[in-house]
Structure formats: structure tokens, C-alpha cells
Design an enzyme around this catalytic site. Structure first.
Site, PDB file in Angstrom:
ATOM      1  N   ARG A  80       2.697  -1.625  -5.990  1.00  0.00           N
ATOM      2  CA  ARG A  80       2.834  -0.341  -6.692  1.00  0.00           C
ATOM      3  C   ARG A  80       4.211   0.284  -6.492  1.00  0.00           C
ATOM      4  NH1 ARG A  80      -1.713   3.027  -7.606  1.00  0.00           N
ATOM      5  NH2 ARG A  80      -2.805   1.890  -5.984  1.00  0.00           N
TER       6      ARG A  80
ATOM      7  N   CYS B 179     -14.284   4.850 -27.831  1.00  0.00           N
ATOM      8  CA  CYS B 179     -15.552   5.537 -28.073  1.00  0.00           C
ATOM      9  C   CYS B 179     -16.255   5.778 -26.754  1.00  0.00           C
ATOM     10  CB  CYS B 179     -16.420   4.707 -29.000  1.00  0.00           C
ATOM     11  SG  CYS B 179     -15.662   4.595 -30.602  1.00  0.00           S
TER      12      CYS B 179
ATOM     13  N   GLY C 122       0.751  -1.253   0.000  1.00  0.00           N
ATOM     14  CA  GLY C 122       0.000   0.000   0.000  1.00  0.00           C
ATOM     15  C   GLY C 122       0.772   1.288   0.000  1.00  0.00           C
TER      16      GLY C 122
ATOM     17  N   TYR D  91      -0.543  -1.365 -12.171  1.00  0.00           N
ATOM     18  CA  TYR D  91      -1.984  -1.301 -12.421  1.00  0.00           C
ATOM     19  C   TYR D  91      -2.343  -0.626 -13.746  1.00  0.00           C
ATOM     20  CZ  TYR D  91      -1.830  -2.604  -7.508  1.00  0.00           C
ATOM     21  OH  TYR D  91      -1.547  -3.236  -6.323  1.00  0.00           O
TER      22      TYR D  91
HETATM   23  N1  LLP Z   1      -1.658  -7.015  -0.652  1.00  0.00           N
HETATM   24  C1  LLP Z   1      -2.980  -7.109  -0.866  1.00  0.00           C
HETATM   25  C2  LLP Z   1      -3.758  -8.099  -0.142  1.00  0.00           C
HETATM   26  C3  LLP Z   1      -3.597  -6.250  -1.786  1.00  0.00           C
HETATM   27  O1  LLP Z   1      -4.901  -6.341  -1.982  1.00  0.00           O
HETATM   28  C4  LLP Z   1      -2.815  -5.305  -2.491  1.00  0.00           C
HETATM   29  C5  LLP Z   1      -3.411  -4.419  -3.485  1.00  0.00           C
HETATM   30  C6  LLP Z   1      -1.431  -5.276  -2.261  1.00  0.00           C
HETATM   31  C7  LLP Z   1      -0.883  -6.141  -1.311  1.00  0.00           C
HETATM   32  C8  LLP Z   1      -0.503  -4.346  -2.978  1.00  0.00           C
HETATM   33  O2  LLP Z   1      -0.764  -3.001  -2.725  1.00  0.00           O
HETATM   34  P1  LLP Z   1       0.198  -1.865  -3.352  1.00  0.00           P
HETATM   35  O3  LLP Z   1       1.523  -1.965  -2.655  1.00  0.00           O
HETATM   36  O4  LLP Z   1       0.303  -2.156  -4.797  1.00  0.00           O
HETATM   37  O5  LLP Z   1      -0.530  -0.601  -3.072  1.00  0.00           O
HETATM   38  N2  LLP Z   1      -6.125  -1.050  -9.049  1.00  0.00           N
HETATM   39  C9  LLP Z   1      -5.847  -0.094  -8.002  1.00  0.00           C
HETATM   40  C10 LLP Z   1      -5.056  -0.684  -6.889  1.00  0.00           C
HETATM   41  C11 LLP Z   1      -5.707  -1.898  -6.250  1.00  0.00           C
HETATM   42  C12 LLP Z   1      -4.885  -2.482  -5.158  1.00  0.00           C
HETATM   43  C13 LLP Z   1      -5.326  -3.844  -4.850  1.00  0.00           C
HETATM   44  N3  LLP Z   1      -4.635  -4.504  -3.804  1.00  0.00           N
HETATM   45  C14 LLP Z   1      -5.118   1.103  -8.608  1.00  0.00           C
HETATM   46  O6  LLP Z   1      -4.903   1.112  -9.818  1.00  0.00           O
HETATM   47  O7  LLP Z   1      -4.800   2.058  -7.900  1.00  0.00           O
END
Ligand code: LLP
Length: 443
Positions: free
Chosen positions: A298, A366, A250, A395
Site C-alpha cells: 500500500r 445495483c 502494513g 487495493y
Molecule cells: N505481506 C503480506 C504477507 C500481506 O498479507 C500483505 C497484505 C502485505 C505484505 C502488504 O501489506 P501493505 O503494505 O499493503 O499494507 N484489501 C485490503 C488490504 C489487504 C492486505 C493484505 N495483505 C485493503 O484494501 O485495505
């Protein structure tokens, strides 16, 4: 303003350069739209997390790259070389990782509604950990593990109730969430007792992920504190002392002005703060230090990636807005349409020129909402210019679609000026590959 670094900068030709490769050359060689990933950046981020756990926590933990952010065989190969684990969230991600030769033992399977074939696939390959997110899932894993004569390591995903300041769609630990078992209403405790009663499930501990694109250290720290307090409760009430704690992912990244530029030292500091919270909390609560997992997605790949487009149609609506259309759009980057996400754009072939106007960047789908964004400061763009959108490594490709039967762009990995495909271009044949015209329609 561009957030430059040693591997993303403006070169002597006045062009944007990534991983030592000139973006104008990349566009010429591979065509546009094109996703470009900077290998060095990805490796550095994986190492920062891995080494921080080694230095600050005696190596008693594992970084799991959250591959939903960007999944293809090459990224699992890199994670494997960097000696970290991965988080997979579907049969497709699991299959891709296995195809890349990634060791199943270092994978964690996630998902709020894992399908029977996904659970069976995970058990059959010997996945290291499954994070349980539903009662029915515990039953299914128990049954399938029993029939295979194995005991599966599992965590329970808990919802500690932490509000994180980010887009509502990417918050996951609010009271109204499809994820996890609530600590507040007793569901997490009940689930702990339930899983402990299953002979083929070995409950290692808990998982919690509060959301994505979060900058406040305090939210992460609070979540860890609440996790530890819950662990202490379970020890007192059920005599169960967790051996492992997965702190989720996150961490936010830089997309545009207003976002913090955290940098490798900054991310190390985030993780250090979490590890210190675990150490101090365990001391205070009389818990043994759990093995920790971190699941960044991310922050590992996001800033490593850019997307190159060619500028096409330009339309000025007097007194309203100027639209610059590119050869991509919501099919390669749906994040504006979904979350009104902000991005930074650069004319890669005229990167030293000062911005002259405020424009919207539109895609070619479109649909009016098919935008990369509404407010970009750019020099006066001309058809044929190469437009780079920054921080698209996470993403974007993983959320791309064939909407309007557009082709999902290929991905190249760059390092030391050398670029290679890690995802080859789609073709129109690929698009119709699974289409069938039933006999009765062939008149
Ligand atoms: N662990 C779990 C259980 C998760 O659900 C997620 C992300 C992560 C780790 C990784 O989080 P990160 O470090 O990438 O923030 N599509 C959205 C983001 C959805 C995130 C889903 N879960 C976007 O484009 O912002």
C-alpha cells in the site's frame, strides 16, 4: 483538504494535476472511469525502502513489493528497474511477474492455501523463497522439490500475537487468524522442527505480517521483538539459528483527514526503527543479524494513484442526503463496501473552488452499499464534472470486478506530463469471451 506534493497539485488552470498531467485532459483523452498512477511517486517509495536497508543495514536485505496491492506487468517492470524484489500471492501474480520478465529468484511466494499448481509453477521457475503457511504445504513442497532434485529455500509464517490498530479484516496476527503458526500455542515451534526434518526444504527463517494500514510504529517494533525472541528460543531449543527474517508490510497511508501524512522521510524512519530493533535485539539475544525482507504494498502504490470519474446523476433527498453518482463504483473500488474506507474527493476541473456542501458519492451498481463514501465536502457538483478520488493506487484495481458486467477501468501511468496505458480498456467482447451457451440451450 488535498494532500498535495510536487507530483499531485492544482495547476494554473485550476485543475488537479498528477505527474505533470492535467486530470481534465486525461479524462478527455482516455475517458472515465480511469485509474491514474504517478510513476515518480512509486519509484521514490521503492527507493526509500531500498536505500534505507542499504544505509542502515549494510544492504543485508531486500524490499519485496507486495504486488497484491496493484499487479500488472508494468509494475513488475518498475520494481525490476528499481532493483527490488516482489511478493506474489497466487499463480496469477506469479505468471504476470514472469511475463514481465521479472527474475524468479527475487520473488517470494505467499498464500495461506497455495494450490499444488501454484507451488509447482513456483518451483519450476526457480522462485527465490516460499513462505510456508500450512503443514500440507510443507509436505507438498518437499515432495515436488524432491521429484525435481532441488532444495527449496523457505520461511515459516509465524503469528506472534500482536494486536494492530486497524480494521478487523486486515489484522492478521491476532490469536484467531487463518494466517501463520502461533508462537503462543507451540505450533510455530512444532512447524520449525517439522520443516527442519525435510531434506528438500531449506529453512531460512521466519515471516510475520501483522496487518495493513497501521500507523503505530510500536506494533511493528513489538512484532519484530517477538520474532527475535522466538528465533532465540529456536536457537536454544532446536539449535536452529534463523538466517532470514521477513518483517511483512502494513505501513499506513493518507486517505483522508485524520490520517497521518507520513512522507518518504517518515517511511524511512519506520523502517529505520525496525532495523534498529533487529540490530539491538540480536545483540541482546546473542543472535547473528538475519538477512531482512520488508513487504510494503500500500505505501508504495497507494498515494501514487487516483481514480477519475465523470459525475452523472445527482439526487437530493430533502432533509436526508444528496447523492452524487459517478460512472464507477464498487466494481473499481470495493473498499467502502468492504471496510467503510475513507477517501478524499476533488472536482478535478474546479479544484480551486471552496467546498459548499456535504455529499455522498455513489457508484452505478445495483446495490445501496455501492458507495465511494458518505461524507465528502465538495463545491456544488454538476453532471459532467470530473471527480478525482485520491489514494486509490492500492487495493482498487487489484480488487476490481466486473460486477453488473461493468468494465474494469484501464490504468494509465503518468510521468513528466506524459500518460500511457499500462492496462488497456476492457471491452464488452472481453466480458463475454469465456461465456458459453451449451447446445441444449440454443433452441
Ligand atoms: N505481506 C503480506 C504477507 C500481506 O498479507 C500483505 C497484505 C502485505 C505484505 C502488504 O501489506 P501493505 O503494505 O499493503 O499494507 N484489501 C485490503 C488490504 C489487504 C492486505 C493484505 N495483505 C485493503 O484494501 O485495505
Amino acid at each position: 483538504m488535498i494532500h498535495t506534493r510536487d507530483t499531485l497539485k492544482i495547476n494554473h488552470a485550476g485543475h488537479l494535476e498528477i505527474g505533470g498531467a492535467d486530470c481534465v485532459d486525461l479524462a478527455q483523452q482516455f475517458g472515465t472511469p480511469l485509474y491514474v498512477l504517478d510513476e515518480e511517486y512509486i519509484r521514490r517509495m521503492m527507493r526509500v525502502y531500498r536505500d534505507t536497508i542499504a544505509e542502515e543495514y549494510d544492504g543485508n536485505g531486500l524490499v519485496l513489493y507486495a504486488s497484491k496491492a496493484f499487479s500488472c506487468k508494468a509494475i513488475y517492470a518498475i520494481a525490476g528497474q528499481e532493483n527490488i524484489g516482489v511478493d506474489v500471492v497466487s499463480g496469477g501474480e506469479l505468471y504476470t511477474a514472469l511475463q514481465a520478465g521479472f527474475p524468479a529468484k527475487k520473488m517470494t511466494l505467499h498464500g495461506n492455501n497455495k494450490l499444488p499448481h501454484e507451488i509447482c509453477g513456483a518451483l519450476d521457475c526457480g522462485v527465490g523463497m516460499i513462505v510456508i503457511d500450512a503443514h500440507s504445504e510443507a509436505d507438498l513442497i518437499e515432495r515436488e522439490a524432491a521429484s525435481r532434485g532441488i532444495v527449496q529455500d523457505v520461511l515459516i509464517r509465524i503469528n506472534p500475537g500482536v494486536e494492530a490498530h486497524t480494521h478487523a479484516y486486515v489484522q492478521t496476527a491476532t490469536p484467531d487468524s487463518k494466517f501463520g503458526f502461533s508462537v503462543a500455542n507451540g505450533a510455530a515451534e512444532e512447524m520449525t522442527a517439522y520443516v527442519l526434518s525435510k531434506p528438500h526444504l531449506h529453512l531460512k527463517g521466519y515471516h510475520c505480517h501483522i496487518g495493513s494500514q497501521i500507523f503505530e510504529k510500536r506494533s511493528f517494533v513489538l512484532a519484530v521483538e517477538k520474532n527475535l525472541a522466538f528465533m532465540a528460543q529456536m536457537k536454544a531449543k532446536l539449535g536452529f539459528e534463523a538466517e532470514a527474517l521477513n518483517m511483512g508490510g502494513g505501513f499506513g497511508i493518507w486517505y483522508a483527514e485524520g490520517d497521518a501524512m507520513i512522507g518518504t522521510d517518515g517511511y524511512a524512519a519506520y523502517l529505520r526503527a525496525l532495523l534498529n530493533t533487529v540490530k539491538e535485539g540480536c545483540e541482546k539475544l546473542g543472535l547473528r543479524r538475519p538477512y531482512v525482507y520488508l513487504e510494503p504494498g500500500r505505501s508504495i502504490v497507494g498515494e501514487a494513484g487516483i481514480t477519475l470519474y465523470t459525475v452523472g446523476a445527482i439526487k437530493e433527498i430533502p432533509g436526508i442526503r444528496k447523492y452524487i453518482a459517478v460512472d464507477g463504483g464498487m466494481f473499481d473500488n470495493p473498499r467502502y463496501a468492504l471496510y467503510q474506507s475513507k477517501y478524499t474527493a476533488v472536482l478535478a476541473n474546479r479544484a480551486t473552488e471552496a467546498p459548499e456542501e456535504l455529499v455522498a458519492i455513489a457508484g452505478k451498481c445495483c446495490e445501496s452499499g455501492d458507495l465511494i463514501g458518505l461524507d465528502f465536502e465538495l463545491p456544488k457538483a454538476r453532471s459532467g464534472d470530473i471527480l478525482a478520488v485520491l489514494s486509490t493506487g492500492a487495493y482498487n484495481y487489484s480488487m476490481a470486478s466486473n460486477y453488473n458486467r461493468n468494465l474494469i477501468p484501464p490504468v494509465v501511468l503518468v510521468k513528466g506530463g506524459k500518460a500511457e496505458y499500462i492496462v488497456r480498456p476492457q471491452s464488452y467482447e472481453d466480458i463475454v469471451r469465456n461465456d458459453v451457451i451449451p447446445e441444449r440451450l440454443r433452441s
